[in-house]
Write a protein that holds these residues in place. Structure first.
Motif, mmCIF file in Angstrom:
data_model
loop_
_atom_site.group_PDB
_atom_site.id
_atom_site.type_symbol
_atom_site.label_atom_id
_atom_site.label_comp_id
_atom_site.label_asym_id
_atom_site.label_seq_id
_atom_site.Cartn_x
_atom_site.Cartn_y
_atom_site.Cartn_z
ATOM 1 N N GLN A 79 68.902 -94.763 56.503
ATOM 2 C CA GLN A 79 69.747 -93.586 56.310
ATOM 3 C C GLN A 79 69.015 -92.321 56.747
ATOM 4 O O GLN A 79 69.621 -91.396 57.298
ATOM 5 C CB GLN A 79 70.179 -93.477 54.849
ATOM 6 N N GLY A 80 67.704 -92.268 56.517
ATOM 7 C CA GLY A 80 66.921 -91.124 56.992
ATOM 8 C C GLY A 80 66.938 -91.017 58.507
ATOM 9 O O GLY A 80 67.058 -89.920 59.074
ATOM 10 N N ILE A 81 66.809 -92.159 59.179
ATOM 11 C CA ILE A 81 66.884 -92.177 60.647
ATOM 12 C C ILE A 81 68.254 -91.688 61.107
ATOM 13 O O ILE A 81 68.374 -90.923 62.070
ATOM 14 C CB ILE A 81 66.618 -93.605 61.177
ATOM 15 N N GLN A 82 69.295 -92.109 60.382
ATOM 16 C CA GLN A 82 70.652 -91.721 60.771
ATOM 17 C C GLN A 82 70.877 -90.217 60.613
ATOM 18 O O GLN A 82 71.532 -89.587 61.456
ATOM 19 C CB GLN A 82 71.665 -92.497 59.928
ATOM 20 N N VAL A 83 70.346 -89.642 59.553
ATOM 21 C CA VAL A 83 70.459 -88.193 59.363
ATOM 22 C C VAL A 83 69.869 -87.452 60.565
ATOM 23 O O VAL A 83 70.489 -86.536 61.123
ATOM 24 C CB VAL A 83 69.747 -87.747 58.070
ATOM 25 N N ALA A 84 68.659 -87.866 60.967
ATOM 26 C CA ALA A 84 68.001 -87.222 62.104
ATOM 27 C C ALA A 84 68.808 -87.409 63.389
ATOM 28 O O ALA A 84 68.976 -86.457 64.182
ATOM 29 C CB ALA A 84 66.594 -87.796 62.277
ATOM 30 N N ALA A 85 69.344 -88.607 63.600
ATOM 31 C CA ALA A 85 70.115 -88.880 64.816
ATOM 32 C C ALA A 85 71.374 -88.029 64.880
ATOM 33 O O ALA A 85 71.689 -87.431 65.924
ATOM 34 C CB ALA A 85 70.483 -90.370 64.876
ATOM 35 N N PHE A 86 72.090 -87.932 63.782
ATOM 36 C CA PHE A 86 73.331 -87.147 63.774
ATOM 37 C C PHE A 86 73.043 -85.658 63.944
ATOM 38 O O PHE A 86 73.815 -84.938 64.603
ATOM 39 C CB PHE A 86 74.098 -87.384 62.473
ATOM 40 N N ALA A 87 71.949 -85.187 63.342
ATOM 41 C CA ALA A 87 71.598 -83.768 63.485
ATOM 42 C C ALA A 87 71.307 -83.413 64.939
ATOM 43 O O ALA A 87 71.766 -82.381 65.444
ATOM 44 C CB ALA A 87 70.386 -83.451 62.601
#
Length: 422
Positions: A79-87
Protein backbone atom coordinates in the motif's frame (compact mmCIF):
# COMPACT_ATOMS: atom_id res chain seq x y z
CA UNK A 1 -25.09 -12.31 10.46
CA UNK A 2 -24.49 -8.64 9.59
CA UNK A 3 -21.64 -6.31 8.64
CA UNK A 4 -21.07 -5.32 12.27
CA UNK A 5 -20.44 -8.93 13.31
CA UNK A 6 -17.61 -9.41 10.81
CA UNK A 7 -13.97 -9.31 11.92
CA UNK A 8 -12.47 -5.81 11.89
CA UNK A 9 -9.98 -6.77 9.16
CA UNK A 10 -12.83 -7.83 6.88
CA UNK A 11 -14.73 -4.58 7.44
CA UNK A 12 -11.61 -2.50 6.74
CA UNK A 13 -10.83 -4.49 3.58
CA UNK A 14 -14.37 -4.16 2.18
CA UNK A 15 -14.54 -0.41 2.93
CA UNK A 16 -11.09 0.43 1.55
CA UNK A 17 -11.56 -1.81 -1.49
CA UNK A 18 -14.88 -0.10 -2.21
CA UNK A 19 -13.39 3.40 -2.00
CA UNK A 20 -10.25 2.55 -3.99
CA UNK A 21 -12.23 0.72 -6.66
CA UNK A 22 -14.70 3.60 -7.13
CA UNK A 23 -11.91 6.08 -7.89
CA UNK A 24 -9.80 3.49 -9.72
CA UNK A 25 -12.70 2.69 -12.04
CA UNK A 26 -12.92 6.39 -12.88
CA UNK A 27 -9.37 6.15 -14.26
CA UNK A 28 -7.94 2.78 -15.23
CA UNK A 29 -10.62 1.49 -17.65
CA UNK A 30 -9.95 4.66 -19.67
CA UNK A 31 -6.16 4.34 -19.70
CA UNK A 32 -6.32 2.40 -22.99
CA UNK A 33 -7.84 5.51 -24.56
CA UNK A 34 -5.20 7.72 -22.90
CA UNK A 35 -2.26 5.63 -24.15
CA UNK A 36 -3.80 5.27 -27.62
CA UNK A 37 -4.02 9.05 -27.90
CA UNK A 38 -0.46 9.52 -26.66
CA UNK A 39 1.53 6.70 -28.30
CA UNK A 40 -0.80 5.06 -30.83
CA UNK A 41 -3.12 2.08 -30.61
CA UNK A 42 -0.56 -0.68 -31.33
CA UNK A 43 1.99 0.47 -28.74
CA UNK A 44 -0.80 1.17 -26.25
CA UNK A 45 -1.94 -2.44 -26.52
CA UNK A 46 1.61 -3.68 -25.91
CA UNK A 47 2.03 -1.43 -22.87
CA UNK A 48 -1.23 -2.67 -21.33
CA UNK A 49 -0.26 -6.32 -21.89
CA UNK A 50 3.11 -5.68 -20.21
CA UNK A 51 1.27 -4.10 -17.30
CA UNK A 52 -0.96 -7.17 -16.83
CA UNK A 53 1.98 -9.59 -17.08
CA UNK A 54 4.00 -7.66 -14.48
CA UNK A 55 1.12 -7.82 -11.99
CA UNK A 56 0.63 -11.53 -12.68
CA UNK A 57 4.27 -12.52 -12.16
CA UNK A 58 4.71 -10.33 -9.08
CA UNK A 59 1.60 -11.92 -7.54
CA UNK A 60 3.43 -15.26 -7.39
CA UNK A 61 6.18 -13.70 -5.32
CA UNK A 62 3.57 -11.81 -3.29
CA UNK A 63 1.78 -15.04 -2.44
CA UNK A 64 5.05 -16.75 -1.52
CA UNK A 65 6.32 -13.95 0.73
CA UNK A 66 2.95 -13.41 2.49
CA UNK A 67 3.07 -17.05 3.60
CA UNK A 68 6.44 -16.38 5.23
CA UNK A 69 6.48 -12.90 6.73
CA UNK A 70 2.73 -12.44 7.32
CA UNK A 71 -0.17 -10.76 5.56
CA UNK A 72 -0.05 -7.35 7.22
CA UNK A 73 3.63 -6.61 6.50
CA UNK A 74 3.15 -7.34 2.82
CA UNK A 75 -0.07 -5.29 2.65
CA UNK A 76 1.45 -2.28 4.43
CA UNK A 77 4.51 -2.33 2.14
CA UNK A 78 2.39 -2.78 -1.00
CA UNK A 79 0.00 0.00 0.00
CA UNK A 80 2.93 2.34 0.66
CA UNK A 81 4.29 1.64 -2.82
CA UNK A 82 0.84 2.33 -4.25
CA UNK A 83 0.58 5.69 -2.49
CA UNK A 84 3.89 6.76 -4.03
CA UNK A 85 2.88 5.50 -7.49
CA UNK A 86 -0.45 7.31 -7.51
CA UNK A 87 1.13 10.54 -6.24
CA UNK A 88 3.68 10.54 -9.07
CA UNK A 89 0.96 9.64 -11.60
CA UNK A 90 -0.98 12.69 -10.41
CA UNK A 91 2.16 14.82 -10.93
CA UNK A 92 2.66 13.31 -14.41
CA UNK A 93 -0.87 14.43 -15.37
CA UNK A 94 -0.82 17.82 -13.66
CA UNK A 95 -0.83 21.36 -15.05
CA UNK A 96 2.94 21.36 -14.36
CA UNK A 97 3.85 18.15 -16.22
CA UNK A 98 2.37 15.96 -18.92
CA UNK A 99 4.40 12.76 -19.25
CA UNK A 100 2.97 9.59 -20.74
CA UNK A 101 6.12 7.58 -19.98
CA UNK A 102 6.24 8.62 -16.33
CA UNK A 103 2.54 7.72 -16.13
CA UNK A 104 3.23 4.28 -17.62
CA UNK A 105 6.22 3.67 -15.33
CA UNK A 106 4.14 4.49 -12.27
CA UNK A 107 1.34 2.31 -13.62
CA UNK A 108 3.85 -0.56 -13.66
CA UNK A 109 4.85 0.28 -10.07
CA UNK A 110 1.17 0.27 -9.13
CA UNK A 111 0.82 -3.16 -10.77
CA UNK A 112 3.76 -4.40 -8.68
CA UNK A 113 2.00 -3.21 -5.52
CA UNK A 114 -1.27 -4.89 -6.61
CA UNK A 115 0.60 -8.12 -7.30
CA UNK A 116 2.02 -8.02 -3.79
CA UNK A 117 -1.20 -6.91 -2.12
CA UNK A 118 -3.93 -9.11 -3.61
CA UNK A 119 -2.81 -12.63 -2.57
CA UNK A 120 -2.06 -11.41 0.97
CA UNK A 121 -5.39 -9.58 1.24
CA UNK A 122 -7.41 -12.53 -0.07
CA UNK A 123 -5.61 -14.94 2.27
CA UNK A 124 -6.20 -12.57 5.20
CA UNK A 125 -9.97 -12.60 4.51
CA UNK A 126 -9.91 -16.40 4.80
CA UNK A 127 -7.72 -16.28 7.94
CA UNK A 128 -10.16 -14.12 9.91
CA UNK A 129 -13.45 -15.49 8.56
CA UNK A 130 -15.30 -18.65 9.55
CA UNK A 131 -17.10 -21.28 7.44
CA UNK A 132 -20.36 -19.84 8.82
CA UNK A 133 -19.81 -16.24 7.69
CA UNK A 134 -17.74 -16.68 4.51
CA UNK A 135 -20.66 -16.80 2.09
CA UNK A 136 -22.05 -13.59 3.58
CA UNK A 137 -18.60 -11.97 3.49
CA UNK A 138 -18.03 -12.88 -0.17
CA UNK A 139 -21.57 -11.85 -1.14
CA UNK A 140 -21.13 -8.46 0.54
CA UNK A 141 -17.71 -8.01 -1.07
CA UNK A 142 -19.11 -8.98 -4.49
CA UNK A 143 -21.96 -6.50 -4.06
CA UNK A 144 -19.59 -3.67 -3.06
CA UNK A 145 -17.30 -4.39 -6.03
CA UNK A 146 -20.16 -4.17 -8.53
CA UNK A 147 -21.60 -1.03 -6.94
CA UNK A 148 -18.19 0.69 -6.93
CA UNK A 149 -17.57 -0.25 -10.58
CA UNK A 150 -20.99 1.06 -11.61
CA UNK A 151 -20.51 4.39 -9.80
CA UNK A 152 -16.89 4.80 -10.89
CA UNK A 153 -17.60 4.09 -14.56
CA UNK A 154 -20.34 6.74 -14.69
CA UNK A 155 -18.19 9.47 -13.11
CA UNK A 156 -15.05 8.44 -15.02
CA UNK A 157 -16.83 8.67 -18.34
CA UNK A 158 -17.75 12.27 -17.51
CA UNK A 159 -14.50 13.48 -15.92
CA UNK A 160 -11.54 11.42 -17.19
CA UNK A 161 -10.60 13.57 -20.18
CA UNK A 162 -11.15 16.95 -18.57
CA UNK A 163 -10.19 16.31 -14.92
CA UNK A 164 -7.61 13.52 -15.01
CA UNK A 165 -5.25 15.34 -12.61
CA UNK A 166 -8.00 15.82 -10.02
CA UNK A 167 -9.02 12.16 -10.28
CA UNK A 168 -5.45 11.04 -9.66
CA UNK A 169 -5.27 13.37 -6.64
CA UNK A 170 -8.44 11.85 -5.18
CA UNK A 171 -7.03 8.36 -5.82
CA UNK A 172 -3.84 9.34 -3.98
CA UNK A 173 -5.75 10.62 -0.95
CA UNK A 174 -7.92 7.48 -0.84
CA UNK A 175 -4.75 5.38 -1.06
CA UNK A 176 -3.19 7.28 1.88
CA UNK A 177 -6.40 6.70 3.88
CA UNK A 178 -6.20 2.98 3.04
CA UNK A 179 -2.53 2.83 4.10
CA UNK A 180 -3.40 4.41 7.47
CA UNK A 181 -6.21 1.94 8.13
CA UNK A 182 -4.11 -1.08 7.10
CA UNK A 183 -1.10 0.09 9.15
CA UNK A 184 -2.80 1.17 12.36
CA UNK A 185 -6.13 -0.66 12.49
CA UNK A 186 -5.63 -4.03 10.83
CA UNK A 187 -4.20 -6.91 12.85
CA UNK A 188 -1.86 -9.65 11.65
CA UNK A 189 -3.84 -12.77 10.80
CA UNK A 190 -1.02 -15.22 10.11
CA UNK A 191 1.57 -16.55 12.53
CA UNK A 192 4.83 -17.02 10.67
CA UNK A 193 6.86 -20.09 11.50
CA UNK A 194 10.21 -18.44 11.95
CA UNK A 195 11.81 -21.48 13.51
CA UNK A 196 11.33 -23.40 10.29
CA UNK A 197 13.29 -20.85 8.28
CA UNK A 198 16.91 -21.86 7.79
CA UNK A 199 19.68 -19.40 8.50
CA UNK A 200 21.58 -20.67 5.49
CA UNK A 201 21.71 -18.69 2.28
CA UNK A 202 18.46 -19.26 0.41
CA UNK A 203 17.72 -19.45 -3.28
CA UNK A 204 14.47 -17.48 -3.34
CA UNK A 205 13.69 -18.26 -6.99
CA UNK A 206 14.04 -21.99 -6.39
CA UNK A 207 11.92 -21.75 -3.25
CA UNK A 208 9.17 -19.89 -5.14
CA UNK A 209 9.18 -22.53 -7.89
CA UNK A 210 9.08 -25.39 -5.36
CA UNK A 211 6.33 -23.62 -3.44
CA UNK A 212 4.04 -23.38 -6.48
CA UNK A 213 4.96 -26.85 -7.66
CA UNK A 214 3.52 -28.22 -4.43
CA UNK A 215 0.35 -26.13 -4.95
CA UNK A 216 -0.01 -27.51 -8.49
CA UNK A 217 0.29 -31.06 -7.12
CA UNK A 218 -2.96 -30.47 -5.23
CA UNK A 219 -5.23 -32.23 -7.75
CA UNK A 220 -8.45 -31.10 -6.07
CA UNK A 221 -7.38 -27.47 -6.28
CA UNK A 222 -6.29 -27.79 -9.92
CA UNK A 223 -9.69 -29.30 -10.81
CA UNK A 224 -11.23 -26.26 -9.12
CA UNK A 225 -8.99 -23.94 -11.17
CA UNK A 226 -9.86 -25.71 -14.45
CA UNK A 227 -13.58 -25.56 -13.66
CA UNK A 228 -13.32 -21.86 -12.77
CA UNK A 229 -11.62 -21.10 -16.09
CA UNK A 230 -14.40 -22.86 -18.03
CA UNK A 231 -17.06 -20.84 -16.20
CA UNK A 232 -15.35 -17.45 -15.99
CA UNK A 233 -14.35 -17.54 -19.66
CA UNK A 234 -18.05 -17.05 -20.46
CA UNK A 235 -18.02 -13.66 -18.72
CA UNK A 236 -15.21 -12.41 -20.97
CA UNK A 237 -17.18 -13.30 -24.10
CA UNK A 238 -19.51 -10.37 -23.45
CA UNK A 239 -17.09 -7.65 -24.53
CA UNK A 240 -15.35 -9.83 -27.10
CA UNK A 241 -17.36 -12.10 -29.42
CA UNK A 242 -20.84 -11.17 -28.13
CA UNK A 243 -20.13 -7.44 -28.46
CA UNK A 244 -18.87 -7.81 -32.03
CA UNK A 245 -21.73 -10.15 -32.95
CA UNK A 246 -24.37 -7.73 -31.68
CA UNK A 247 -22.73 -4.89 -33.56
CA UNK A 248 -22.85 -6.91 -36.80
CA UNK A 249 -26.06 -8.94 -36.45
CA UNK A 250 -28.44 -7.01 -34.19
CA UNK A 251 -31.09 -5.31 -36.32
CA UNK A 252 -31.30 -1.60 -35.55
CA UNK A 253 -34.73 -0.66 -34.24
CA UNK A 254 -36.32 2.58 -33.05
CA UNK A 255 -37.64 2.67 -29.49
CA UNK A 256 -40.37 5.21 -28.74
CA UNK A 257 -41.35 6.15 -25.19
CA UNK A 258 -44.57 7.60 -23.78
CA UNK A 259 -43.40 11.22 -23.97
CA UNK A 260 -42.60 10.95 -27.66
CA UNK A 261 -38.87 10.55 -27.07
CA UNK A 262 -37.30 7.96 -29.36
CA UNK A 263 -33.85 6.69 -30.22
CA UNK A 264 -32.24 3.95 -32.26
CA UNK A 265 -31.23 0.77 -30.47
CA UNK A 266 -28.04 -0.39 -32.17
CA UNK A 267 -26.02 -3.49 -31.36
CA UNK A 268 -23.49 -1.47 -29.34
CA UNK A 269 -26.26 0.22 -27.35
CA UNK A 270 -27.84 -3.18 -26.76
CA UNK A 271 -24.53 -4.40 -25.34
CA UNK A 272 -24.42 -1.38 -23.03
CA UNK A 273 -28.00 -2.04 -21.88
CA UNK A 274 -27.20 -5.68 -21.12
CA UNK A 275 -24.09 -4.74 -19.12
CA UNK A 276 -26.07 -2.10 -17.19
CA UNK A 277 -28.88 -4.57 -16.50
CA UNK A 278 -26.39 -7.07 -15.10
CA UNK A 279 -24.76 -4.48 -12.80
CA UNK A 280 -28.10 -3.11 -11.53
CA UNK A 281 -29.43 -6.60 -10.82
CA UNK A 282 -26.27 -7.54 -8.91
CA UNK A 283 -26.51 -4.41 -6.77
CA UNK A 284 -30.22 -4.90 -6.07
CA UNK A 285 -30.39 -8.66 -5.54
CA UNK A 286 -27.09 -9.82 -3.99
CA UNK A 287 -27.80 -9.46 -0.26
CA UNK A 288 -31.47 -10.46 -0.52
CA UNK A 289 -30.79 -13.55 -2.62
CA UNK A 290 -27.93 -14.66 -0.34
CA UNK A 291 -30.26 -14.58 2.68
CA UNK A 292 -32.99 -16.48 0.81
CA UNK A 293 -30.58 -19.27 -0.18
CA UNK A 294 -29.41 -19.99 3.38
CA UNK A 295 -32.11 -22.59 3.91
CA UNK A 296 -31.11 -24.64 0.86
CA UNK A 297 -28.27 -27.11 0.32
CA UNK A 298 -25.12 -25.35 -0.91
CA UNK A 299 -24.29 -27.91 -3.59
CA UNK A 300 -27.78 -27.75 -5.09
CA UNK A 301 -27.70 -23.95 -5.10
CA UNK A 302 -24.22 -23.99 -6.65
CA UNK A 303 -25.09 -26.27 -9.56
CA UNK A 304 -28.46 -24.63 -10.19
CA UNK A 305 -26.59 -21.31 -10.32
CA UNK A 306 -24.03 -22.67 -12.78
CA UNK A 307 -26.81 -24.11 -14.95
CA UNK A 308 -28.66 -20.78 -15.11
CA UNK A 309 -25.40 -18.95 -15.77
CA UNK A 310 -24.37 -21.26 -18.63
CA UNK A 311 -27.79 -21.32 -20.29
CA UNK A 312 -28.06 -17.52 -19.99
CA UNK A 313 -24.73 -16.95 -21.73
CA UNK A 314 -25.54 -19.54 -24.41
CA UNK A 315 -28.72 -17.59 -25.24
CA UNK A 316 -26.93 -14.22 -25.25
CA UNK A 317 -24.31 -15.74 -27.56
CA UNK A 318 -26.93 -16.70 -30.15
CA UNK A 319 -30.05 -14.51 -29.92
CA UNK A 320 -30.80 -11.17 -31.59
CA UNK A 321 -34.16 -10.58 -29.91
CA UNK A 322 -34.12 -7.67 -27.47
CA UNK A 323 -36.62 -9.31 -25.10
CA UNK A 324 -34.86 -12.68 -25.13
CA UNK A 325 -31.45 -11.07 -24.60
CA UNK A 326 -32.65 -9.11 -21.56
CA UNK A 327 -34.37 -12.20 -20.13
CA UNK A 328 -31.16 -14.21 -20.64
CA UNK A 329 -29.16 -11.57 -18.73
CA UNK A 330 -31.63 -11.87 -15.85
CA UNK A 331 -31.10 -15.64 -16.01
CA UNK A 332 -27.29 -15.59 -15.93
CA UNK A 333 -27.16 -12.82 -13.31
CA UNK A 334 -29.28 -14.87 -10.90
CA UNK A 335 -27.02 -17.85 -11.67
CA UNK A 336 -23.96 -15.69 -11.01
CA UNK A 337 -25.31 -14.55 -7.64
CA UNK A 338 -26.07 -18.14 -6.63
CA UNK A 339 -22.74 -19.74 -7.51
CA UNK A 340 -20.10 -17.04 -6.87
CA UNK A 341 -20.21 -16.89 -3.02
CA UNK A 342 -20.20 -20.70 -2.75
CA UNK A 343 -17.31 -21.00 -5.22
CA UNK A 344 -15.26 -18.48 -3.23
CA UNK A 345 -16.11 -20.13 0.09
CA UNK A 346 -15.05 -23.51 -1.35
CA UNK A 347 -11.73 -21.98 -2.39
CA UNK A 348 -11.21 -20.94 1.23
CA UNK A 349 -11.78 -24.54 2.33
CA UNK A 350 -9.43 -25.89 -0.35
CA UNK A 351 -6.44 -23.68 0.42
CA UNK A 352 -3.77 -25.18 2.69
CA UNK A 353 -3.67 -22.82 5.68
CA UNK A 354 0.15 -22.73 5.59
CA UNK A 355 0.12 -21.61 1.93
CA UNK A 356 -3.09 -19.62 1.59
CA UNK A 357 -1.49 -16.63 -0.13
CA UNK A 358 0.19 -18.95 -2.62
CA UNK A 359 -3.14 -20.60 -3.37
CA UNK A 360 -4.71 -17.16 -3.88
CA UNK A 361 -1.90 -16.17 -6.25
CA UNK A 362 -2.39 -19.35 -8.28
CA UNK A 363 -6.13 -18.70 -8.30
CA UNK A 364 -5.31 -15.35 -9.94
CA UNK A 365 -4.36 -17.33 -13.05
CA UNK A 366 -8.05 -18.11 -13.50
CA UNK A 367 -8.80 -14.49 -14.32
CA UNK A 368 -5.96 -14.20 -16.84
CA UNK A 369 -6.73 -17.54 -18.52
CA UNK A 370 -10.40 -16.58 -18.77
CA UNK A 371 -9.42 -13.29 -20.45
CA UNK A 372 -7.35 -15.23 -22.99
CA UNK A 373 -10.31 -17.57 -23.62
CA UNK A 374 -12.48 -14.50 -24.19
CA UNK A 375 -10.07 -13.25 -26.84
CA UNK A 376 -9.95 -16.69 -28.48
CA UNK A 377 -13.76 -16.68 -28.61
CA UNK A 378 -13.60 -13.57 -30.77
CA UNK A 379 -11.25 -15.31 -33.23
CA UNK A 380 -13.22 -18.57 -33.33
CA UNK A 381 -16.48 -16.67 -33.74
CA UNK A 382 -15.23 -15.21 -37.02
CA UNK A 383 -15.55 -18.69 -38.57
CA UNK A 384 -18.63 -20.11 -36.82
CA UNK A 385 -22.32 -19.11 -36.81
CA UNK A 386 -23.76 -17.60 -33.65
CA UNK A 387 -25.85 -20.67 -32.74
CA UNK A 388 -22.66 -22.75 -32.76
CA UNK A 389 -20.94 -20.26 -30.46
CA UNK A 390 -23.93 -20.40 -28.11
CA UNK A 391 -23.64 -24.19 -28.10
CA UNK A 392 -19.91 -23.92 -27.28
CA UNK A 393 -20.74 -21.63 -24.35
CA UNK A 394 -23.20 -24.22 -23.04
CA UNK A 395 -20.58 -26.94 -23.51
CA UNK A 396 -18.02 -24.86 -21.60
CA UNK A 397 -20.51 -24.47 -18.75
CA UNK A 398 -21.21 -28.20 -18.66
CA UNK A 399 -17.47 -28.95 -18.65
CA UNK A 400 -17.01 -26.49 -15.77
CA UNK A 401 -19.77 -28.19 -13.77
CA UNK A 402 -18.21 -31.60 -14.42
CA UNK A 403 -14.80 -30.40 -13.18
CA UNK A 404 -16.33 -28.78 -10.10
CA UNK A 405 -18.20 -31.99 -9.33
CA UNK A 406 -14.92 -33.91 -9.49
CA UNK A 407 -13.27 -31.35 -7.19
CA UNK A 408 -16.12 -31.52 -4.66
CA UNK A 409 -16.11 -35.33 -4.72
CA UNK A 410 -12.34 -35.52 -4.09
CA UNK A 411 -12.46 -32.86 -1.37
CA UNK A 412 -15.30 -34.38 0.64
CA UNK A 413 -13.96 -37.92 0.19
CA UNK A 414 -10.60 -36.79 1.63
CA UNK A 415 -12.35 -34.93 4.44
CA UNK A 416 -14.40 -38.01 5.34
CA UNK A 417 -11.29 -40.21 5.29
CA UNK A 418 -9.43 -37.82 7.61
CA UNK A 419 -12.36 -37.82 10.07
CA UNK A 420 -12.51 -41.62 9.99
CA UNK A 421 -8.81 -41.95 10.91
CA UNK A 422 -8.93 -39.21 13.57
Amino acid sequence: MGFRELHRNIKIRIITSFLTRIVGTMIFPFMAIYFSMKVGQVLAGILLIVNVLVSLFVSFYGGYIADRVGRKKVMVTAQGIQVAAFAVMALANSPFLDSVWLTFTMMLVSSVSSGLMNPAAEAMLIDVSTPENRKFMYSLNYWSINLSIALGAIVGGLLFKSHRFELFLVLTFVSVFTWILVTYWMTESFETKRAAVSSEKRNVLREVIENYRSVMHDKTFMLYVAGSICIMSLEFQMHNYIGVRLDQEFAVRTLTFWNGFSFEMTGIRMLSWLSTENTVLVVLLTIWLTKQMKRFNDMKVFFIGLSLYSVGYAIVGASNSMGILMSAVLLYTIGELLYVPIRQAFLADLADETKRSSYMAMNGLVFQAAKIAGSLGLTIGAFLPSWTMGSLYLLSGIMGMFLFQMAFTRFYATKTAVKATA
